[in-house]
Write a protein that holds these residues in place. Structure first.
Motif, short mmCIF file in Angstrom:
data_model
loop_
_atom_site.label_atom_id
_atom_site.label_comp_id
_atom_site.label_asym_id
_atom_site.label_seq_id
_atom_site.Cartn_x
_atom_site.Cartn_y
_atom_site.Cartn_z
N TYR A 387 0.82 -1.21 0.00
CA TYR A 387 0.00 0.00 0.00
C TYR A 387 0.86 1.26 0.00
CZ TYR A 387 -3.50 3.33 1.79
OH TYR A 387 -4.34 4.41 1.96
N GLN A 388 1.98 1.23 0.72
CA GLN A 388 2.86 2.39 0.84
C GLN A 388 4.31 1.93 0.62
OE1 GLN A 388 1.41 5.12 1.00
NE2 GLN A 388 2.70 6.72 1.84
N PRO A 389 4.71 1.70 -0.64
CA PRO A 389 6.02 1.10 -0.94
C PRO A 389 7.20 1.93 -0.46
CG PRO A 389 4.58 1.04 -2.87
CD PRO A 389 3.92 1.91 -1.86
N GLU A 390 7.01 3.25 -0.32
CA GLU A 390 8.12 4.11 0.08
C GLU A 390 8.32 4.16 1.59
OE1 GLU A 390 10.08 5.26 -2.26
OE2 GLU A 390 8.72 4.26 -3.66
N ALA A 391 7.43 3.53 2.34
CA ALA A 391 7.53 3.56 3.80
C ALA A 391 8.76 2.79 4.27
CB ALA A 391 6.28 2.98 4.43
N SER A 392 9.32 3.23 5.37
CA SER A 392 10.44 2.51 5.98
C SER A 392 9.90 1.39 6.85
CB SER A 392 11.27 3.46 6.83
OG SER A 392 10.53 3.89 7.97
N ALA A 393 10.79 0.47 7.22
CA ALA A 393 10.41 -0.62 8.12
C ALA A 393 9.86 -0.07 9.43
CB ALA A 393 11.61 -1.53 8.38
N GLU A 394 10.49 0.98 9.94
CA GLU A 394 10.05 1.59 11.19
C GLU A 394 8.65 2.19 11.05
OE1 GLU A 394 10.26 2.61 15.22
OE2 GLU A 394 11.49 1.25 14.01
N GLU A 395 8.37 2.78 9.91
CA GLU A 395 7.05 3.38 9.69
C GLU A 395 5.97 2.31 9.60
OE1 GLU A 395 8.27 7.50 7.32
OE2 GLU A 395 8.08 5.62 6.20
#
Length: 508
Positions: A387-395
């Motif tokens: 859904y949000q490919p640019e998100a970081s693992a932490e996010e």
């Protein structure tokens, strides 16, 4: 090494039997009903306290330990009622040796009888209860299924995974991209999947099914379109520190060689090693002692990995009780297990009192151990990353935590509670979801009464806490004249009330 579907060889055997039962029958239906559970034998009535106990306590304990809570108790009928029971739940309960009969309160709904209307309902998209608990409809609406996300699974073995009906499309479509056996490094593909060396060799198969399993319209895992890399690191017939070395090597292989950012492992390390001198102590579950914990933390902090781990199944073990390594690592997402009511499953390991952070972070339903709650959350994470490919693992991790039922008030039993898929999606879009938390000051009071709201269940769970997160006592309360009556427990500083619809935090 602990494989988190049980803590004893007897339970391991039962798990394998029940797994076969689950694999060869339909899974949890969307529909649920209220049932009478009639027990086999009556207690010696001279030993009963009729004001507090109506049927044999060991029957009630057994029922509670597998995730079912009695509603009405009848000594005359040697029976109890249980609510929110699916058809497969009922069939499973009927198979247990201490249960004589399972009878629907709604007598028109019989086991094995399916009306035309029910058949039509079953043709719609359905999900196993653990997934349903995450409120996945927003994922379905966005057609999220983990596509484009690589997932690593570090486990004990994947015997017969290629023959598993629920994983058929995974293999048919070539979405298992790689595998590696760290126990027997030279194994070829046929041997990896079809040679069984120990009784634990199918554990990873079931874990994989809980991440990506699907058959027809029934989803057992949310990430049924992800790609996968598999690693076997533990030998089920021996317990040595070499297993930990294999686990670290597998983690480095997935991260450094394959660039995998989402990894699930339902393995853990406590005691029970072949050489007792290798055993850990509970106080060493401190986020820094074990090498596997250090490796897990390094992957999170330095490699940008979302590592989702089973908390452990030592909650009933008074000599241990706490989570296992590497689930004690601060940066990983540790997952406990709940019952259907939202209470901690009795076997689910708790966070040590000495840790300066909350463990586990989240929990969800599992009948057979935290081995199978962690992969459900891994499937959710894969969908959120799609859904949000640019998100970081932490996010992704923070969205899962902040979407959970008890956020922002965690406890060391179930963490922040059960994640909500729709809320996690909102958080990733930087939209603030509506809070269901209500805070109440009850300073100086020993009890309070709260009005119920429509559609709340007749039973709620309480977590009485000290030091903000440490649970002193978990208990169930029932509606009395459409009100919740909460009594302060000795030394409690706050109490969490979870009704299934709302979260109330009471400060004493």
């Amino acid at each position: 090494m602990n494989i988190f579907y049980s803590s004893s060889s007897l339970l391991n055997t039962l798990f394998l039997l029940f797994s076969c039962l689950m694999i060869n029958t339909s899974a949890f239906s969307e529909e649920s009903e209220r049932y009478w559970i009639i027990f086999q034998d009556k207690c010696d009535t001279e030993k009963l306290d009729f004001f507090n106990q109506s049927v044999c306590q060991n029957y009630l304990d057994s029922l509670n330990n597998i995730g079912f809570q009695e509603e009405t108790v009848s000594n005359w009928l040697n029976a109890v009622t249980v609510d929110h029971v699916s058809k497969s739940d009922a069939k499973y309960l009927k198979s247990l040796s201490f249960i004589k009969e399972v009878r629907s309160v709604n007598t028109q709904w019989k086991l094995g009888v399916t009306s035309t209307e029910e058949t039509l309902k079953e043709q719609k998209q359905q999900a196993a209860y653990a997934i349903k608990q995450l409120k996945p409809d927003p994922l379905y609406e966005e057609q999220l299924n983990g596509e484009g996300v690589a997932v690593g699974v570090i486990d004990a073995g994947f015997w017969n995974a290629k023959k598993n009906d629920y994983l058929k499309t995974l293999f048919d479509e070539g979405r298992v991209k790689g595998f590696r056996d760290f126990i027997t490094p030279d194994r070829h593909e046929t041997s990896f999947y079809f040679t069984k060396e120990t009784g634990s060799d199918s554990h990873g198969t079931t874990v994989l099914r809980m991440i990506a399993g699907k058959e027809g319209n029934m989803r057992y895992g949310l990430a049924d379109h992800s790609s996968f890399y598999l690693a076997r690191t533990d030998h089920g017939d021996s317990e040595t520190r070499t297993d930990e070395e294999n686990w670290i090597a597998a983690l480095e292989w997935m991260v450094d060689s394959l660039q995998v950012k989402l990894i699930n492992s339902s393995l853990g390390y406590t005691n029970g090693f072949d050489d007792p001198s290798d055993n850990y102590s509970p106080k060493e579950m401190d986020g820094k002692t074990s090498m596997v914990t250090q490796a897990a933390e390094f992957a999170v902090e330095n490699k940008g990995v979302l590592l989702i781990l089973s908390a452990g199944n030592e909650g009933d073990n008074n000599a241990w009780k706490v989570i296992s390594a590497p689930a004690d690592a601060k940066g990983v997402l540790s997952v406990g297990a709940t019952t259907k009511s939202g209470s901690k499953a009795s076997y689910s390991s708790i966070g040590p009192k000495t840790l300066p952070y909350v463990k586990p972070e989240v929990s969800c339903y599992s009948l057979f151990g935290t081995s199978f709650s962690a992969p459900v959350i891994t499937g959710l994470a894969a969908c959120l990353w799609q859904y949000q490919p640019e998100a970081s693992a932490e996010e992704i991790k923070e969205a899962i935590i902040e979407s959970s039922s008890l956020y922002p008030y965690a406890n060391n039993y179930i963490g922040y509670g059960v994640p909500d898929a729709g809320k996690a999606m909102q958080l990733l879009k930087e939209e603030k979801p509506k809070s269901v938390v209500k805070e109440l000051k009850a300073t100086g009071k020993k009890k309070i009464t709260l009005g119920a709201i429509p559609e709340e269940h007749s039973m709620a769970v309480l977590f009485h806490k000290k030091e903000n997160t440490i649970v002193i006592k978990q208990e169930f309360i029932y509606l009395e004249r459409d009100s919740w009556k909460i009594k302060k427990v000795k030394k409690a500083e706050s109490t969490t009330l979870w009704t299934g619809k709302r979260h109330i935090e009471v400060f004493w």
